[in-house]
Design a protein around this motif. Sequence first.
Motif, PDB file in Angstrom:
ATOM      1  N   VAL A 197       0.881  -1.110   0.136  1.00  0.00           N
ATOM      2  CA  VAL A 197       0.104  -0.036  -0.027  1.00  0.00           C
ATOM      3  C   VAL A 197       0.748   1.123  -0.081  1.00  0.00           C
ATOM      4  CG1 VAL A 197      -1.891   1.312   1.256  1.00  0.00           C
ATOM      5  CG2 VAL A 197      -1.961  -1.359   1.257  1.00  0.00           C
ATOM      6  N   VAL A 198       0.692   1.927  -0.950  1.00  0.00           N
ATOM      7  CA  VAL A 198       1.486   3.525  -1.072  1.00  0.00           C
ATOM      8  C   VAL A 198       0.405   4.428  -0.936  1.00  0.00           C
ATOM      9  CG1 VAL A 198       2.853   4.830  -2.636  1.00  0.00           C
ATOM     10  CG2 VAL A 198       3.195   2.297  -2.574  1.00  0.00           C
ATOM     11  N   LEU A 199       0.871   5.484  -0.004  1.00  0.00           N
ATOM     12  CA  LEU A 199       0.085   6.652   0.121  1.00  0.00           C
ATOM     13  C   LEU A 199       0.917   7.889  -0.334  1.00  0.00           C
ATOM     14  CD1 LEU A 199      -1.474   6.721   3.680  1.00  0.00           C
ATOM     15  CD2 LEU A 199      -2.200   5.457   1.580  1.00  0.00           C
ATOM     16  N   VAL A 200       0.326   8.703  -1.133  1.00  0.00           N
ATOM     17  CA  VAL A 200       1.081   9.924  -1.711  1.00  0.00           C
ATOM     18  C   VAL A 200       0.464  11.299  -1.030  1.00  0.00           C
ATOM     19  CG1 VAL A 200       1.799  11.472  -3.734  1.00  0.00           C
ATOM     20  CG2 VAL A 200       1.418   8.955  -3.875  1.00  0.00           C
ATOM     21  N   HIS A 201       0.862  11.999  -0.275  1.00  0.00           N
ATOM     22  CA  HIS A 201       0.459  13.066   0.505  1.00  0.00           C
ATOM     23  C   HIS A 201       1.002  14.559   0.114  1.00  0.00           C
ATOM     24  CE1 HIS A 201      -1.697  14.793   3.559  1.00  0.00           C
ATOM     25  NE2 HIS A 201      -0.527  15.003   4.257  1.00  0.00           N
ATOM     26  N   ASP A 202       0.253  15.430   0.101  1.00  0.00           N
ATOM     27  CA  ASP A 202       0.848  16.689   0.012  1.00  0.00           C
ATOM     28  C   ASP A 202       1.385  17.309   1.332  1.00  0.00           C
ATOM     29  OD1 ASP A 202      -0.123  16.947  -2.481  1.00  0.00           O
ATOM     30  OD2 ASP A 202      -1.971  17.998  -2.128  1.00  0.00           O
ATOM     31  N   ALA A 203       2.640  17.654   1.429  1.00  0.00           N
ATOM     32  CA  ALA A 203       3.246  18.036   2.699  1.00  0.00           C
ATOM     33  C   ALA A 203       2.507  19.555   2.965  1.00  0.00           C
ATOM     34  CB  ALA A 203       4.442  18.502   2.414  1.00  0.00           C
ATOM     35  N   ALA A 204       1.796  20.106   1.969  1.00  0.00           N
ATOM     36  CA  ALA A 204       1.287  21.417   2.631  1.00  0.00           C
ATOM     37  C   ALA A 204      -0.118  21.031   3.322  1.00  0.00           C
ATOM     38  CB  ALA A 204       0.839  22.257   1.298  1.00  0.00           C
ATOM     39  N   GLN A 222      -8.548  15.925  -1.368  1.00  0.00           N
ATOM     40  CA  GLN A 222      -7.590  16.132  -0.528  1.00  0.00           C
ATOM     41  C   GLN A 222      -6.548  15.009  -0.817  1.00  0.00           C
ATOM     42  OE1 GLN A 222      -9.502  16.312   3.151  1.00  0.00           O
ATOM     43  NE2 GLN A 222      -9.616  18.425   3.070  1.00  0.00           N
ATOM     44  N   THR A 223      -5.489  15.049   0.130  1.00  0.00           N
ATOM     45  CA  THR A 223      -4.665  13.816   0.044  1.00  0.00           C
ATOM     46  C   THR A 223      -4.704  13.384   1.479  1.00  0.00           C
ATOM     47  OG1 THR A 223      -2.649  15.111   0.705  1.00  0.00           O
ATOM     48  CG2 THR A 223      -3.065  14.787  -1.752  1.00  0.00           C
ATOM     49  N   PRO A 224      -3.808  12.329   2.006  1.00  0.00           N
ATOM     50  CA  PRO A 224      -3.285  11.254   1.139  1.00  0.00           C
ATOM     51  C   PRO A 224      -4.203  10.351   0.196  1.00  0.00           C
ATOM     52  CG  PRO A 224      -3.605  10.226   3.161  1.00  0.00           C
ATOM     53  CD  PRO A 224      -4.219  11.578   3.298  1.00  0.00           C
ATOM     54  N   GLN A 225      -3.736  10.190  -1.161  1.00  0.00           N
ATOM     55  CA  GLN A 225      -4.211   9.444  -2.084  1.00  0.00           C
ATOM     56  C   GLN A 225      -3.455   8.120  -1.732  1.00  0.00           C
ATOM     57  OE1 GLN A 225      -3.884  11.340  -5.995  1.00  0.00           O
ATOM     58  NE2 GLN A 225      -5.475  12.801  -5.630  1.00  0.00           N
ATOM     59  N   GLY A 226      -4.162   7.070  -1.875  1.00  0.00           N
ATOM     60  CA  GLY A 226      -3.699   5.716  -1.442  1.00  0.00           C
ATOM     61  C   GLY A 226      -3.950   4.752  -2.681  1.00  0.00           C
ATOM     62  N   PHE A 227      -2.846   3.852  -2.801  1.00  0.00           N
ATOM     63  CA  PHE A 227      -3.067   3.110  -3.857  1.00  0.00           C
ATOM     64  C   PHE A 227      -2.589   1.796  -3.516  1.00  0.00           C
ATOM     65  CE2 PHE A 227      -2.186   7.068  -5.268  1.00  0.00           C
ATOM     66  CZ  PHE A 227      -3.291   7.626  -6.180  1.00  0.00           C
ATOM     67  N   THR A 228      -2.743   0.532  -4.446  1.00  0.00           N
ATOM     68  CA  THR A 228      -1.883  -0.440  -4.308  1.00  0.00           C
ATOM     69  C   THR A 228      -0.606  -0.207  -5.182  1.00  0.00           C
ATOM     70  OG1 THR A 228      -2.894  -1.613  -6.363  1.00  0.00           O
ATOM     71  CG2 THR A 228      -3.910  -2.139  -4.393  1.00  0.00           C
ATOM     72  N   GLU A 267       4.959  14.104   4.559  1.00  0.00           N
ATOM     73  CA  GLU A 267       5.298  13.136   3.539  1.00  0.00           C
ATOM     74  C   GLU A 267       5.937  11.801   4.030  1.00  0.00           C
ATOM     75  OE1 GLU A 267       6.456  16.442   0.310  1.00  0.00           O
ATOM     76  OE2 GLU A 267       6.613  14.240  -0.388  1.00  0.00           O
ATOM     77  N   ALA A 268       6.590  11.970   5.136  1.00  0.00           N
ATOM     78  CA  ALA A 268       7.257  10.627   5.985  1.00  0.00           C
ATOM     79  C   ALA A 268       6.668   9.584   6.114  1.00  0.00           C
ATOM     80  CB  ALA A 268       8.047  11.105   7.153  1.00  0.00           C
ATOM     81  N   SER A 269       5.058  10.141   6.376  1.00  0.00           N
ATOM     82  CA  SER A 269       4.007   8.977   6.671  1.00  0.00           C
ATOM     83  C   SER A 269       3.748   7.847   5.828  1.00  0.00           C
ATOM     84  CB  SER A 269       2.744   9.740   7.173  1.00  0.00           C
ATOM     85  OG  SER A 269       2.930  10.973   8.272  1.00  0.00           O
ATOM     86  N   ASP A 270       3.794   8.573   4.389  1.00  0.00           N
ATOM     87  CA  ASP A 270       3.697   7.574   3.408  1.00  0.00           C
ATOM     88  C   ASP A 270       4.443   6.399   3.620  1.00  0.00           C
ATOM     89  OD1 ASP A 270       3.609  10.091   0.716  1.00  0.00           O
ATOM     90  OD2 ASP A 270       2.692   9.775   2.514  1.00  0.00           O
ATOM     91  N   LYS A 271       5.854   6.434   3.786  1.00  0.00           N
ATOM     92  CA  LYS A 271       6.725   5.543   3.826  1.00  0.00           C
ATOM     93  C   LYS A 271       6.411   4.613   5.141  1.00  0.00           C
ATOM     94  CE  LYS A 271      10.471   3.191   3.438  1.00  0.00           C
ATOM     95  NZ  LYS A 271      10.569   1.871   2.526  1.00  0.00           N
ATOM     96  N   ALA A 272       6.058   5.239   6.121  1.00  0.00           N
ATOM     97  CA  ALA A 272       5.483   4.919   7.615  1.00  0.00           C
ATOM     98  C   ALA A 272       4.322   3.723   7.483  1.00  0.00           C
ATOM     99  CB  ALA A 272       5.184   5.745   8.424  1.00  0.00           C
ATOM    100  N   GLU A 273       3.191   4.232   6.625  1.00  0.00           N
ATOM    101  CA  GLU A 273       2.049   3.665   6.403  1.00  0.00           C
ATOM    102  C   GLU A 273       2.628   2.183   5.517  1.00  0.00           C
ATOM    103  OE1 GLU A 273      -0.922   3.751   7.361  1.00  0.00           O
ATOM    104  OE2 GLU A 273      -1.033   5.743   8.022  1.00  0.00           O
ATOM    105  N   SER A 274       3.642   2.431   4.583  1.00  0.00           N
ATOM    106  CA  SER A 274       3.937   1.337   3.706  1.00  0.00           C
ATOM    107  C   SER A 274       4.540   0.306   4.459  1.00  0.00           C
ATOM    108  CB  SER A 274       5.058   2.108   2.832  1.00  0.00           C
ATOM    109  OG  SER A 274       4.431   3.031   1.855  1.00  0.00           O
ATOM    110  N   GLU A 275       5.426   0.770   5.431  1.00  0.00           N
ATOM    111  CA  GLU A 275       6.318  -0.191   6.105  1.00  0.00           C
ATOM    112  C   GLU A 275       5.211  -1.149   6.897  1.00  0.00           C
ATOM    113  OE1 GLU A 275      10.318   0.687   5.246  1.00  0.00           O
ATOM    114  OE2 GLU A 275       9.568  -0.592   7.005  1.00  0.00           O
ATOM    115  N   GLN A 276       4.008  -0.293   7.461  1.00  0.00           N
ATOM    116  CA  GLN A 276       3.135  -1.074   8.272  1.00  0.00           C
ATOM    117  C   GLN A 276       2.370  -1.997   7.280  1.00  0.00           C
ATOM    118  OE1 GLN A 276       0.758   2.323   9.974  1.00  0.00           O
ATOM    119  NE2 GLN A 276       1.547   1.766  11.893  1.00  0.00           N
ATOM    120  N   GLY A 277       2.316  -1.599   6.223  1.00  0.00           N
ATOM    121  CA  GLY A 277       1.610  -2.559   5.215  1.00  0.00           C
ATOM    122  C   GLY A 277       2.332  -3.890   4.928  1.00  0.00           C
ATOM    123  N   GLU A 278       3.784  -3.810   4.877  1.00  0.00           N
ATOM    124  CA  GLU A 278       4.677  -5.013   4.814  1.00  0.00           C
ATOM    125  C   GLU A 278       4.761  -5.786   5.997  1.00  0.00           C
ATOM    126  OE1 GLU A 278       8.229  -2.263   2.772  1.00  0.00           O
ATOM    127  OE2 GLU A 278       8.736  -4.051   3.748  1.00  0.00           O
TER     128      GLU A 278
END
Lengths: 267, 267
Positions: free
Chosen positions: A52-59, A158-164, A254-265
């Motif tokens: 799972v990958v999330l793409v987020h606007d830092a703004a 809005q974001t984060p947008q989430g994808f497989t 933006e760092a949360s994207d990676k964090a969520e991905s890690e949780q996914g793993e």
Amino acid sequence: MRARSEIDSIAESTLTDSGTDHSDISITVVAGGNDRIESVQLALKSAGAADVVLVHDAARALTPPEVFRRVVAAVRAGAEAVVPVLPMTDTVRRAETRPAVKSDRGTAVNDGPSAPEPRPEANGRQLVVESSAESDQELPTVEVLHGDLDRSRLRRVQTPQGFTASTLRRAHDKYEEDLASSGPGAVAATDDAGLVERLGVDVVAVDGDEEALKITYPLDLVLGEHIATMRDAEETKRSAEVAGRDDTMSAASEASDKAESEQGERR
Amino acid sequence: MRARSEIDSIAESTLTDSGTDHSDISITVVAGGNDRIESVQLALKSAGAADVVLVHDAARALTPPEVFRRVVAAVRAGAEAVVPVLPMTDTVRRAETRPAVKSDRGTAVNDGPSAPEPRPEANGRQLVVESSAESDQELPTVEVLHGDLDRSRLRRVQTPQGFTASTLRRAHDKYEEDLASSGPGAVAATDDAGLVERLGVDVVAVDGDEEALKITYPLDLVLGEHIATMRDAEETKRSAEVAGRDDTMSAASEASDKAESEQGERR
């Protein structure tokens, strides 16, 4: 602007979040590309085996954690692309640019229903009656508004947008192919959900949050500071009430994207 | 809520604005009707021989005077209906409600391009994946987002909306006729610009202003207070710099409609 070397130096290091109970989450900083799409592609290359990958606007720095959870939950429930949305609160009208002509009232206005179609070369630029308009002044073009949009069907994205991960990779591959075959100008810039939609994949909505506002203009900062102050006050109150309770809310970034991905793993 | 008798008592009095240099402007307060449209009709009956009529949202209390001037100038330049607008800053997508079905990934998502058309009975209600969604949970409907709207053509509509008095009267007459022939449910509620558009009259755009925000939710009040504070500070600074200069800015309100109309009469 930071020097490229400095960004690379930050990018080479792997940060470890040791201030919270999530100390097993590692954050990798990746230097961005020349545009948004390239930056996402560079981040995707570092995402490893995430599903799972999330793409987020830092703004959208104040996005509540619940929004991230909703997006991830929807991807895990089977959606390939997920976007948080809010209803449209403003009244919205569709604009059409028309050449202004003389009316029977003797001044410059449109010539009504028989007016020509909007000229393609107008290309969406907002052409309005100037504030300095005086009677009998020529108006070269006017913008005519149509109330034919159904506001109840419009959503603010809005974001984060989430994808497989596989869907997002496929979407970016297709974008690169389209770019190679059609040239840079022919492929419209869009967000990741837009790239995925081109694959024919459904983009599914979940509830966004007003506090996930994009901080762009000075007035946005006024709101952002207010929200942050309110949260600090709530946090202080909660801490006083439940001493020792661990309820740290990490700021969305933006760092949360990676964090969520890690949780996914680790699932 | 004030008692009806109190409102009527206020309505019977004619206020005179004596605090500014516009002391020759009289303000007539009219008791409102059962809905927005009826209130405008009651105000129109009191507008006398005005040739330009502005209809304003009192909730847009901080609308800068320049916006009123732009709207009036465009009506005087020949437009029969004028609306202040802002560009759409949010990314906007069009939502379609679809029944969720099982996918080959074994969980509830849409079945892609072959999905049935949105059911008419959904009627614009926002149906989204619930935040409590878990894997393998049934999702009765999902909201699929389409990125086919051209944001550059969308406008956020503000007030005051300006009209030639005769056009606005004709629009309300037609609304009453439609109501009489079709019944209350058949005629969609809309703003005055929408009523005028039904006549086949062009609704023309002028520039709105971010400070003309509609104060509806608590967060809007935070912005409103900030704007008011900034204006006070500017005013104090200006007064100190140019002693004796008369630059009082009157707050925008529903009363301004009448005031602008009166100005129109004196033209």
